[in-house]
Scaffold this motif. Sequence first.
Motif, PDB file in Angstrom:
ATOM      1  N   SER A 218      28.574 -12.118  32.029  1.00 16.88           N
ATOM      2  CA  SER A 218      29.041 -11.194  30.990  1.00 16.88           C
ATOM      3  C   SER A 218      28.080 -11.187  29.797  1.00 16.88           C
ATOM      4  CB  SER A 218      30.445 -11.585  30.517  1.00 16.88           C
ATOM      5  OG  SER A 218      31.373 -11.478  31.567  1.00 16.88           O
ATOM      6  N   MET A 219      27.657 -12.381  29.376  1.00 18.53           N
ATOM      7  CA  MET A 219      26.739 -12.471  28.240  1.00 18.53           C
ATOM      8  C   MET A 219      25.393 -11.839  28.573  1.00 18.53           C
ATOM      9  SD  MET A 219      27.566 -16.313  26.817  1.00 18.53           S
ATOM     10  CE  MET A 219      26.210 -16.226  25.642  1.00 18.53           C
ATOM     11  N   MET A 220      24.914 -12.067  29.779  1.00 24.77           N
ATOM     12  CA  MET A 220      23.620 -11.526  30.176  1.00 24.77           C
ATOM     13  C   MET A 220      23.659  -9.992  30.198  1.00 24.77           C
ATOM     14  SD  MET A 220      21.460 -12.283  33.657  1.00 24.77           S
ATOM     15  CE  MET A 220      22.712 -11.499  34.677  1.00 24.77           C
ATOM     16  N   ILE A 221      24.720  -9.431  30.763  1.00 25.45           N
ATOM     17  CA  ILE A 221      24.846  -7.973  30.819  1.00 25.45           C
ATOM     18  C   ILE A 221      24.999  -7.394  29.410  1.00 25.45           C
ATOM     19  CG2 ILE A 221      26.329  -6.081  31.597  1.00 25.45           C
ATOM     20  CD1 ILE A 221      26.923  -7.709  34.103  1.00 25.45           C
ATOM     21  N   SER A 222      25.789  -8.075  28.561  1.00 24.76           N
ATOM     22  CA  SER A 222      25.987  -7.597  27.187  1.00 24.76           C
ATOM     23  C   SER A 222      24.679  -7.608  26.410  1.00 24.76           C
ATOM     24  CB  SER A 222      27.033  -8.469  26.475  1.00 24.76           C
ATOM     25  OG  SER A 222      28.280  -8.387  27.126  1.00 24.76           O
ATOM     26  N   MET A 223      23.917  -8.687  26.538  1.00 24.53           N
ATOM     27  CA  MET A 223      22.635  -8.771  25.839  1.00 24.53           C
ATOM     28  C   MET A 223      21.669  -7.706  26.342  1.00 24.53           C
ATOM     29  SD  MET A 223      22.118 -12.915  25.610  1.00 24.53           S
ATOM     30  CE  MET A 223      20.453 -12.732  24.947  1.00 24.53           C
ATOM     31  N   LEU A 224      21.664  -7.485  27.636  1.00 23.70           N
ATOM     32  CA  LEU A 224      20.789  -6.464  28.207  1.00 23.70           C
ATOM     33  C   LEU A 224      21.185  -5.076  27.705  1.00 23.70           C
ATOM     34  CD1 LEU A 224      18.453  -5.992  30.174  1.00 23.70           C
ATOM     35  CD2 LEU A 224      20.133  -5.731  32.009  1.00 23.70           C
ATOM     36  N   GLY A 225      22.503  -4.839  27.603  1.00 21.85           N
ATOM     37  CA  GLY A 225      22.976  -3.559  27.085  1.00 21.85           C
ATOM     38  C   GLY A 225      22.562  -3.340  25.642  1.00 21.85           C
ATOM     39  N   LEU A 226      22.630  -4.419  24.831  1.00 17.08           N
ATOM     40  CA  LEU A 226      22.219  -4.317  23.433  1.00 17.08           C
ATOM     41  C   LEU A 226      20.722  -4.044  23.316  1.00 17.08           C
ATOM     42  CD1 LEU A 226      24.302  -7.247  21.885  1.00 17.08           C
ATOM     43  CD2 LEU A 226      24.637  -4.800  21.488  1.00 17.08           C
ATOM     44  N   LEU A 227      19.938  -4.720  24.132  1.00 11.69           N
ATOM     45  CA  LEU A 227      18.484  -4.540  24.076  1.00 11.69           C
ATOM     46  C   LEU A 227      18.078  -3.129  24.493  1.00 11.69           C
ATOM     47  CD1 LEU A 227      17.260  -7.958  25.532  1.00 11.69           C
ATOM     48  CD2 LEU A 227      17.050  -7.174  23.168  1.00 11.69           C
ATOM     49  N   LEU A 228      18.796  -2.575  25.460  1.00  9.70           N
ATOM     50  CA  LEU A 228      18.467  -1.243  25.963  1.00  9.70           C
ATOM     51  C   LEU A 228      19.171  -0.140  25.172  1.00  9.70           C
ATOM     52  CD1 LEU A 228      18.627  -1.916  29.817  1.00  9.70           C
ATOM     53  CD2 LEU A 228      16.590  -1.784  28.357  1.00  9.70           C
ATOM     54  N   LEU A 233      27.721   1.905  27.824  1.00  7.26           N
ATOM     55  CA  LEU A 233      27.769   1.823  29.285  1.00  7.26           C
ATOM     56  C   LEU A 233      28.238   0.451  29.781  1.00  7.26           C
ATOM     57  CD1 LEU A 233      24.408   3.636  30.209  1.00  7.26           C
ATOM     58  CD2 LEU A 233      26.726   4.583  30.213  1.00  7.26           C
ATOM     59  N   LEU A 234      28.380  -0.501  28.848  1.00 10.70           N
ATOM     60  CA  LEU A 234      28.731  -1.864  29.254  1.00 10.70           C
ATOM     61  C   LEU A 234      30.009  -1.947  30.087  1.00 10.70           C
ATOM     62  CD1 LEU A 234      27.791  -4.022  26.133  1.00 10.70           C
ATOM     63  CD2 LEU A 234      26.624  -3.888  28.334  1.00 10.70           C
ATOM     64  N   PRO A 235      31.107  -1.265  29.695  1.00  9.70           N
ATOM     65  CA  PRO A 235      32.319  -1.367  30.518  1.00  9.70           C
ATOM     66  C   PRO A 235      32.123  -0.899  31.952  1.00  9.70           C
ATOM     67  CG  PRO A 235      32.823  -0.410  28.377  1.00  9.70           C
ATOM     68  CD  PRO A 235      31.335  -0.463  28.487  1.00  9.70           C
ATOM     69  N   TYR A 236      31.243   0.102  32.146  1.00  9.80           N
ATOM     70  CA  TYR A 236      31.007   0.641  33.494  1.00  9.80           C
ATOM     71  C   TYR A 236      30.204  -0.333  34.362  1.00  9.80           C
ATOM     72  CZ  TYR A 236      32.479   4.933  31.193  1.00  9.80           C
ATOM     73  OH  TYR A 236      33.187   5.865  30.488  1.00  9.80           O
ATOM     74  N   VAL A 237      29.567  -1.299  33.718  1.00  9.09           N
ATOM     75  CA  VAL A 237      28.813  -2.323  34.450  1.00  9.09           C
ATOM     76  C   VAL A 237      29.642  -3.594  34.591  1.00  9.09           C
ATOM     77  CG1 VAL A 237      26.722  -3.731  34.507  1.00  9.09           C
ATOM     78  CG2 VAL A 237      26.623  -1.378  33.652  1.00  9.09           C
ATOM     79  N   LEU A 238      30.285  -3.997  33.492  1.00  5.65           N
ATOM     80  CA  LEU A 238      31.041  -5.248  33.493  1.00  5.65           C
ATOM     81  C   LEU A 238      32.231  -5.211  34.446  1.00  5.65           C
ATOM     82  CD1 LEU A 238      31.055  -6.205  29.705  1.00  5.65           C
ATOM     83  CD2 LEU A 238      30.003  -7.491  31.578  1.00  5.65           C
ATOM     84  N   VAL A 239      32.959  -4.093  34.480  1.00  2.00           N
ATOM     85  CA  VAL A 239      34.164  -4.024  35.321  1.00  2.00           C
ATOM     86  C   VAL A 239      33.841  -4.233  36.807  1.00  2.00           C
ATOM     87  CG1 VAL A 239      36.011  -2.506  36.139  1.00  2.00           C
ATOM     88  CG2 VAL A 239      35.507  -2.653  33.694  1.00  2.00           C
ATOM     89  N   PRO A 240      32.863  -3.497  37.391  1.00  2.00           N
ATOM     90  CA  PRO A 240      32.575  -3.748  38.808  1.00  2.00           C
ATOM     91  C   PRO A 240      32.006  -5.139  39.080  1.00  2.00           C
ATOM     92  CG  PRO A 240      31.037  -2.145  37.879  1.00  2.00           C
ATOM     93  CD  PRO A 240      32.123  -2.336  36.881  1.00  2.00           C
TER      94      PRO A 240
END
Length: 277
Positions: A218-228, A233-240
Amino acid sequence: MILHLQSVPPRNGLLWVRHGLKVLQRKPIALIGLFALFMLVSSVLQLVPLLGQLLVMSALPLVSLAFMLASHQVLQSHTPTAAVFAQPLQLTKERRRAQIGLGLLYTGSTVAVLFLAHWLDGGALARVMDQVSAAGAKGDARGIEAAMSDPALTTALGLRAALLGLLSVPFWHAPALIHWGGQGVLQALFSSTLGVWRNKGAFALSALVWMGLSLGISMMISMLGLLLGAVTLLPYVLVPVMMILMTAFYCSLYFTFIDCFMFGAPRDLPETSDTPA
């Protein structure tokens, strides 16, 4: 089938996680599809006030057993289907009654635990939720933030998590003990408690690894979302991604059972699909 309660070293908790992930890797579409179906049906049922929620709670022990059966089928090179949800009710009349009784008992116990938590925290969670609802109705973002940062919320949620965690111990293996061992409800609850207690080190390690995976990803995806700059779009990635992890967790339940009551789980699952169950 005669089951033998046994103890395993704490390191087996890591094996349970790895085996759950490897089983999912073998039949990802089928297994994730089963979890998605469960979530869909649960969402529809919960549209019915109270009754739907009670039905979903009553079905949870059967759902855990269904994923054990699905993992068992994957190890036998079969593709599990939605039929696994009905299989626990298709054995003898006694076992069907025991499974239904177990589900009803789980629902009653969960409701009792939630009432106990409400009494112990003095209704703190309800008050915070009321504050969030009131602030949301007014469009008060600061009010929502203040309510969500209330220490009472953390305490109330922690209390419920601890009580529900304790409740899960007797019910953890109970559906499988009824299905494969032919035990009655009370005997299955007692045996499950013994199985978890004897192997508490492995269960603790398994829980820590699953929590670490969930938080880390979760932290890795969130950080990547912030950087990009793609926060929306985070919920659409985190949920699956969380659905995939939850599916792997449910698949790992089979290995906790066979390790505690039948035979030691293999040290490693080969990449081919010819491993016997």
